[in-house]
Design a protein around this motif. Structure first.
Motif, PDB file in Angstrom:
ATOM      1  N   PHE A 140      -1.760  -7.999   5.095  1.00  0.00           N
ATOM      2  CA  PHE A 140      -1.144  -6.879   4.509  1.00  0.00           C
ATOM      3  C   PHE A 140       0.498  -7.192   4.537  1.00  0.00           C
ATOM      4  O   PHE A 140       0.733  -7.581   5.544  1.00  0.00           O
ATOM      5  CB  PHE A 140      -1.445  -5.524   5.115  1.00  0.00           C
ATOM      6  N   GLY A 141       1.298  -6.845   3.686  1.00  0.00           N
ATOM      7  CA  GLY A 141       2.560  -7.253   3.690  1.00  0.00           C
ATOM      8  C   GLY A 141       3.511  -6.549   4.740  1.00  0.00           C
ATOM      9  O   GLY A 141       4.535  -6.803   4.730  1.00  0.00           O
ATOM     10  N   GLY A 142       2.933  -5.239   5.124  1.00  0.00           N
ATOM     11  CA  GLY A 142       3.751  -4.351   5.989  1.00  0.00           C
ATOM     12  C   GLY A 142       3.241  -5.031   7.309  1.00  0.00           C
ATOM     13  O   GLY A 142       4.012  -4.279   8.477  1.00  0.00           O
ATOM     14  N   GLU A 168       9.795  -2.844  -1.775  1.00  0.00           N
ATOM     15  CA  GLU A 168       9.492  -1.554  -1.490  1.00  0.00           C
ATOM     16  C   GLU A 168      10.711  -0.744  -2.042  1.00  0.00           C
ATOM     17  O   GLU A 168      11.770  -1.384  -2.455  1.00  0.00           O
ATOM     18  CB  GLU A 168       9.442  -1.075   0.107  1.00  0.00           C
ATOM     19  N   ARG A 171      13.742  -1.303  -0.285  1.00  0.00           N
ATOM     20  CA  ARG A 171      14.284  -2.399   0.330  1.00  0.00           C
ATOM     21  C   ARG A 171      13.566  -3.657  -0.268  1.00  0.00           C
ATOM     22  O   ARG A 171      12.315  -3.546  -0.634  1.00  0.00           O
ATOM     23  CB  ARG A 171      14.537  -2.679   1.845  1.00  0.00           C
ATOM     24  N   ALA A 279      -5.851   2.612  -6.619  1.00  0.00           N
ATOM     25  CA  ALA A 279      -4.176   2.580  -6.019  1.00  0.00           C
ATOM     26  C   ALA A 279      -4.336   2.362  -4.632  1.00  0.00           C
ATOM     27  O   ALA A 279      -4.009   3.050  -3.673  1.00  0.00           O
ATOM     28  CB  ALA A 279      -3.452   3.776  -6.527  1.00  0.00           C
ATOM     29  N   LYS A 308       4.679   3.165  -5.848  1.00  0.00           N
ATOM     30  CA  LYS A 308       4.261   4.255  -4.960  1.00  0.00           C
ATOM     31  C   LYS A 308       3.693   5.718  -5.861  1.00  0.00           C
ATOM     32  O   LYS A 308       3.951   5.563  -6.775  1.00  0.00           O
ATOM     33  CB  LYS A 308       5.226   4.767  -3.889  1.00  0.00           C
ATOM     34  N   PRO A 309       3.016   6.479  -4.994  1.00  0.00           N
ATOM     35  CA  PRO A 309       2.586   7.683  -5.650  1.00  0.00           C
ATOM     36  C   PRO A 309       3.816   8.504  -6.104  1.00  0.00           C
ATOM     37  O   PRO A 309       3.680   9.388  -7.062  1.00  0.00           O
ATOM     38  CB  PRO A 309       1.780   8.331  -4.799  1.00  0.00           C
ATOM     39  N   THR A 335      -3.740  10.734   1.372  1.00  0.00           N
ATOM     40  CA  THR A 335      -2.324  10.700   1.510  1.00  0.00           C
ATOM     41  C   THR A 335      -1.473  10.698   0.213  1.00  0.00           C
ATOM     42  O   THR A 335      -0.530  11.489   0.221  1.00  0.00           O
ATOM     43  CB  THR A 335      -1.843   9.534   2.440  1.00  0.00           C
ATOM     44  N   ALA A 499      -1.634   7.514   6.925  1.00  0.00           N
ATOM     45  CA  ALA A 499      -1.544   7.355   5.667  1.00  0.00           C
ATOM     46  C   ALA A 499      -2.767   6.311   5.181  1.00  0.00           C
ATOM     47  O   ALA A 499      -2.383   5.510   4.255  1.00  0.00           O
ATOM     48  CB  ALA A 499      -0.177   6.623   5.298  1.00  0.00           C
ATOM     49  N   LYS A 531       0.748  12.290   6.253  1.00  0.00           N
ATOM     50  CA  LYS A 531       0.059  11.189   6.413  1.00  0.00           C
ATOM     51  C   LYS A 531      -1.368  11.269   7.377  1.00  0.00           C
ATOM     52  O   LYS A 531      -2.019  10.306   7.661  1.00  0.00           O
ATOM     53  CB  LYS A 531       0.890  10.079   7.077  1.00  0.00           C
ATOM     54  N   ARG A 561       8.363  -2.175  15.325  1.00  0.00           N
ATOM     55  CA  ARG A 561       8.588  -2.459  14.026  1.00  0.00           C
ATOM     56  C   ARG A 561       8.658  -3.931  13.799  1.00  0.00           C
ATOM     57  O   ARG A 561       7.993  -4.663  12.780  1.00  0.00           O
ATOM     58  CB  ARG A 561       9.874  -2.002  13.401  1.00  0.00           C
ATOM     59  N   PRO A 566       6.349  -2.546   9.877  1.00  0.00           N
ATOM     60  CA  PRO A 566       6.564  -1.139   9.232  1.00  0.00           C
ATOM     61  C   PRO A 566       5.561  -0.235   9.123  1.00  0.00           C
ATOM     62  O   PRO A 566       5.527   0.966   9.410  1.00  0.00           O
ATOM     63  CB  PRO A 566       7.481  -1.453   8.022  1.00  0.00           C
ATOM     64  N   LYS A 571       7.682   6.112  14.574  1.00  0.00           N
ATOM     65  CA  LYS A 571       8.971   6.740  14.913  1.00  0.00           C
ATOM     66  C   LYS A 571       9.522   7.477  15.756  1.00  0.00           C
ATOM     67  O   LYS A 571      10.502   7.596  16.219  1.00  0.00           O
ATOM     68  CB  LYS A 571       9.317   7.371  13.600  1.00  0.00           C
TER      69      LYS A 571
HETATM   70  N1  COA Z   1       5.091  -4.348   2.588  1.00  0.00           N
HETATM   71  C1  COA Z   1       6.192  -4.100   3.401  1.00  0.00           C
HETATM   72  N2  COA Z   1       6.302  -2.778   3.833  1.00  0.00           N
HETATM   73  C2  COA Z   1       5.593  -1.856   3.714  1.00  0.00           C
HETATM   74  C3  COA Z   1       4.297  -2.108   2.847  1.00  0.00           C
HETATM   75  C4  COA Z   1       4.225  -3.270   2.257  1.00  0.00           C
HETATM   76  N3  COA Z   1       3.234  -3.658   1.440  1.00  0.00           N
HETATM   77  N4  COA Z   1       3.722  -0.866   2.665  1.00  0.00           N
HETATM   78  C5  COA Z   1       4.366   0.059   3.168  1.00  0.00           C
HETATM   79  N5  COA Z   1       5.562  -0.615   3.800  1.00  0.00           N
HETATM   80  C6  COA Z   1       6.352  -0.076   4.802  1.00  0.00           C
HETATM   81  C7  COA Z   1       7.213   1.268   4.226  1.00  0.00           C
HETATM   82  O1  COA Z   1       8.034   0.588   3.138  1.00  0.00           O
HETATM   83  C8  COA Z   1       7.612   1.949   5.201  1.00  0.00           C
HETATM   84  O2  COA Z   1       8.673   1.585   5.732  1.00  0.00           O
HETATM   85  P1  COA Z   1       9.971   2.410   6.123  1.00  0.00           P
HETATM   86  O3  COA Z   1       9.580   2.633   7.698  1.00  0.00           O
HETATM   87  O4  COA Z   1      11.174   1.437   6.250  1.00  0.00           O
HETATM   88  O5  COA Z   1      10.260   3.490   5.200  1.00  0.00           O
HETATM   89  C9  COA Z   1       6.296   1.882   6.040  1.00  0.00           C
HETATM   90  O6  COA Z   1       5.645   0.556   5.970  1.00  0.00           O
HETATM   91  C10 COA Z   1       5.344   3.132   6.085  1.00  0.00           C
HETATM   92  O7  COA Z   1       5.052   2.940   4.700  1.00  0.00           O
HETATM   93  P2  COA Z   1       4.031   4.104   4.240  1.00  0.00           P
HETATM   94  O8  COA Z   1       3.056   4.527   4.921  1.00  0.00           O
HETATM   95  O9  COA Z   1       3.731   3.564   2.769  1.00  0.00           O
HETATM   96  O10 COA Z   1       4.972   5.389   4.185  1.00  0.00           O
HETATM   97  P3  COA Z   1       6.082   5.810   3.047  1.00  0.00           P
HETATM   98  O11 COA Z   1       6.718   6.934   3.812  1.00  0.00           O
HETATM   99  O12 COA Z   1       6.960   4.802   2.652  1.00  0.00           O
HETATM  100  O13 COA Z   1       5.145   6.359   1.914  1.00  0.00           O
HETATM  101  C11 COA Z   1       3.362   7.524   1.049  1.00  0.00           C
HETATM  102  C12 COA Z   1       4.382   7.744   1.992  1.00  0.00           C
HETATM  103  C13 COA Z   1       2.371   8.614   1.043  1.00  0.00           C
HETATM  104  C14 COA Z   1       3.723   7.370  -0.361  1.00  0.00           C
HETATM  105  C15 COA Z   1       2.358   6.135   1.410  1.00  0.00           C
HETATM  106  O14 COA Z   1       2.253   6.266   2.500  1.00  0.00           O
HETATM  107  C16 COA Z   1       1.266   6.048   0.554  1.00  0.00           C
HETATM  108  O15 COA Z   1       1.110   5.485  -0.921  1.00  0.00           O
HETATM  109  N6  COA Z   1       0.092   6.040   1.043  1.00  0.00           N
HETATM  110  C17 COA Z   1      -1.396   5.828   0.274  1.00  0.00           C
HETATM  111  C18 COA Z   1      -1.642   4.741   1.100  1.00  0.00           C
HETATM  112  C19 COA Z   1      -2.891   3.912   0.549  1.00  0.00           C
HETATM  113  O16 COA Z   1      -3.035   3.734  -0.515  1.00  0.00           O
HETATM  114  N7  COA Z   1      -3.729   3.702   1.548  1.00  0.00           N
HETATM  115  C20 COA Z   1      -4.781   2.655   1.121  1.00  0.00           C
HETATM  116  C21 COA Z   1      -5.829   2.927   2.063  1.00  0.00           C
HETATM  117  S1  COA Z   1      -7.166   3.181   0.645  1.00  0.00           S
END
Ligand code: COA
Ligand code: AMP
Length: 628
Positions: A140-142, A168, A171, A279, A308-309, A335, A499, A531, A561, A566, A571
């Motif tokens: 995963f990219g995160g 994202e 960024r 999604a 994103k949603p 989420t 999340a 989340k 981080r 991320p 946090k």
């Molecule tokens: N590559 C790099 N970074 C990523 C990433 C990726 N693919 N996906 C998420 N991140 C980062 C985000 O930019 C965020 O960074 P930040 O702390 O700088 O803001 C951090 O990881 C947390 O991300 P996320 O959990 O996505 O939180 P969010 O506040 O940006 O978004 C939601 C909230 C609810 C929109 C989001 O969590 C979401 O879409 N959730 C659904 C999750 C999902 O589909 N899960 C799959 C399981 S079936």
């Protein structure tokens, strides 16, 4: 036949059930038997068959006349682009990529790590590996460099395929420096890396090691599908366990094909030509099973959504995609819906969605408010279903393609064929309906589920099979009601769900403990409206450390981080003098969670020093938690 009859037909003749399901797959050598129990309690399926996953996901649809049908729709609000790839185009692209990988030495059984955002090339890379019988591991990219390095050392890939960047909303995620850092950190070095250069960022290639995605495919001989044995690993997907070392879940080829193909009709009620959208992200199991493999195996059109949603651009993004691409079955995490509901509580942004037949939710507990909101505004059945990286498809669901069973809010409904789900007490005895216990599945697990962990059979036995002999331990706790409906209430281990992302508090504690001022620490998951859970750290500083607490906390947040990424979404942390423990030294995380969430709790009989809980409560209150 209704659900009860189908489930019974599986119970009466599991072998016959899965051999019939196997007819949905194109075999090179057809299986003569389904289950191989020769190494019980380690089980495998379709071991005497040979087959190729890519053939079943791509080529056979072209042969069947679906060449012009869209296979993949890339819908990317973050780059303001849309792109359709037909099955015929996909076949060409994947065969060429596979040919280029082979020309550089990738063969059946070699591992290839894929580190890419939500672009069709990620699916093409997975399918190219499948075409060659190479074993991919998508990261995963995160996740940050350290996590990538751990995976490189565990599965020792011959090649890594990465993109130059991900996007994202806030960024650009620079993949290339993360990749370079991970390779520096890892003991194992890949022979080469393939870099998919995106317009948004062109990465500097490392001479002698990196090749560019397009250039390295020039003039290569496209590769045909390589038959592999039924139990050949299709992929390894790392998931969080109790410790910092992730578990490499192995997915067996033939069972994966048979089971996923079966679910598309039985659970999601779609078939060839239908548009299916999950999604999620290719880095998670949902992305493997329901963005890439299952929809393609079934001849559907799958959507790769890079957005994103909410915020890309607004809370109507999902509905726009469903309407525009005529999605029939849609799958997301609760989420995501909570994020949408928060911005559009009245559902004013939801247009009529005439093609949508059902919404599927998984990845975390679906709370009743979210289910009610979705059912009211989308006006389709909302189907909660429960599964795990380990299983690759639903353990429990409401199988819409067989029968729409009555919905019980709070329950992912009933066990799917293949799964004999039981709730056990500590001694491993089944409990009566309505009684809480550990949720376990009687062995053998069905086709497609994990046969072992990559290079870690002992860990597989210890993590899943030893605790309740004869059963697979899911790690979830809950109960089954008198009608056979399951209720998933909590994890029994130190895994938290943020999340819809599965994270290990143990792994986070290892990171915090590496901070020079931290003597001892604990991480818990506290309830979060959006989340589901959110990680929270407790830090006890070294004697003599007189650093300002907020500085140490800031450094710990940054460390997490940098080390995990991320995605950990770490946090918040708080400095305390001591941690509450039992007399034998076990940290009382469960009690801390209850206090943080303002839930009723009982003083543990085994607690060493009850006064510590007052200090913990005060610390939590300073963060706005533990309300009286
Ligand atoms: N590559 C790099 N970074 C990523 C990433 C990726 N693919 N996906 C998420 N991140 C980062 C985000 O930019 C965020 O960074 P930040 O702390 O700088 O803001 C951090 O990881 C947390 O991300 P996320 O959990 O996505 O939180 P969010 O506040 O940006 O978004 C939601 C909230 C609810 C929109 C989001 O969590 C979401 O879409 N959730 C659904 C999750 C999902 O589909 N899960 C799959 C399981 S079936
Ligand atoms: P993962 O392996 O990342 O898919 O996470 C699997 C875990 O997520 C399960 O063991 C559960 O704890 C949780 N989970 C997944 N789906 C559901 C669901 N429908 N209801 C409750 N918990 C779920």
């Amino acid at each position: 036949m209704g659900y009860a009859q189908i489930y019974k037909s599986w119970q009466d003749d599991p072998e016959g059930f899965w051999l019939t399901a196997a007819n949905g797959i194109d075999w090179v050598t057809k299986p003569t038997k389904a289950l191989d129990a020769s190494r019980a309690p380690l089980y495998e399926w379709f071991t005497d068959a040979t087959v190729n996953t890519c053939w079943n996901a791509v080529d056979r649809h072209v042969v069947a006349g679906r060449g012009k049908q869209p296979a993949i729709i890339h819908d990317s609000p973050v780059t303001a682009t849309r792109h359709i790839i037909t099955y015929a185009e996909l076949q060409n692209r994947v065969a060429r990529l596979a040919g280029a990988l082979r020309a550089k030495g990738v063969e059946k059984g070699d591992r290839v790590i894929i580190y890419m955002p939500m672009v069709p090339e990620a699916l093409e890379a997975m399918l190219a590996c499948a075409r060659l019988g190479a074993i991919h591991s998508v990261v995963f990219g995160g996740f940050a460099a350290h996590e990538l390095a751990v995976r490189i050392d565990d599965c020792t890939p011959k090649a890594i395929i990465a993109a130059s960047c991900g996007i994202e909303p806030s960024r650009v995620v620079h993949y290339k420096p993360l990749l370079d850092a991970a390779i520096d950190l890892a003991d194992h070095k890949p022979d080469f890396c393939v870099i998919f250069q995106r317009e948004q960022e062109v990465a500097k290639l490392t001479p002698g090691r990196d090749v560019a995605w397009h250039e390295f495919q020039y003039g290569v001989e496209p590769a045909d599908c390589v038959p592999v044995a039924g139990n050949h690993p299709a992929y390894i997907l790392y998931t969080s366990g109790t410790t910092g070392a992730p578990k490499g879940v192995v997915r067996p080829t033939a069972g994966h094909l048979v089971a996923l193909n079966w679910t598309m009709r039985a659970i999601y009620n779609v078939g060839a030509g239908d548009v299916f959208w999950a999604a999620s992200d290719v880095g998670w199991v949902v992305g493997h099973s329901y963005i890439c493999y299952a929809p393609l195996i079934a001849g559907c059109t799958t959507i790769v959504y890079e957005g994103k949603p909410v915020g890309t651009p607004d809370a109507a993004a999902f509905w726009r995609v469903i309407a525009e691409h005529k999605v029939k079955s849609f799958f997301t995490a609760p989420t995501a819906l909570r994020a949408i509901k928060r911005e559009d509580p009245e559902g004013k942004l939801v247009p009529p969605l005439p093609t949508l037949q059902a919404l599927y939710l998984a990845g975390e507990r679906a709370d009743p408010d979210t289910i009610h909101w979705a059912a009211k505004h989308l006006n389709v059945p909302v189907i909660d279903h429960w599964w795990q990286t380990e299983t690759g498809f639903a353990i429990a669901a409401n199988p819409l393609g067989i029968e729409h069973l009555p919905v019980k809010i709070g329950s992912p409904s009933v066990a799917m064929p293949g799964y004999d789900v039981q709730v056990l007490d500590e001694g491993g005895h089944p409990v009566s309906p309505g009684t809480l216990g550990a949720i376990a599945v009687k062995l053998p697990l069905p086709p497609g589920t994990l046969p072992t962990l990559w290079n870690a059979e002992d860990r597989f036995l210890k993590s899943y099979l030893n605790h309740f002999p004869g059963y697979y331990e899911t790690g979830d706790a809950g109960y089954i009601d008198a009608d056979g409906y399951l209720y998933i209430m909590a994890r029994t281990d130190d895994v938290i769900n943020v999340a819809g992302h599965r994270l290990s508090t143990g792994a986070m504690e290892e990171v915090l403990a590496s901070h020079k001022d931290v003597a001892e620490c604990a991480v818990i998951g506290v309830a979060d409206d959006l989340k589901g859970q959110s990680p929270l750290g407790f830090l006890c500083l070294n004697k003599g450390s007189n650093r300002p607490h907020d500085e140490v906390v800031k450094e710990c947040v940054k460390l997490m981080r940098d080390q995990i990424g991320p995605v950990a979404d770490f946090k918040r942390a708080v400095v305390v003098d001591r941690l509450p423990k039992t007399r034998s030294g076990k940290i009382l995380r469960g009690t801390m969670v209850k206090i943080a969430d303002s839930q009723p709790w009982k003083m543990p009989a085994t607690i060493d020093d009850p006064a510590i809980l007052d200090e913990i409560t005060t610390a939590l209150q300073s963060l706005g938690l533990a309300k009286a």
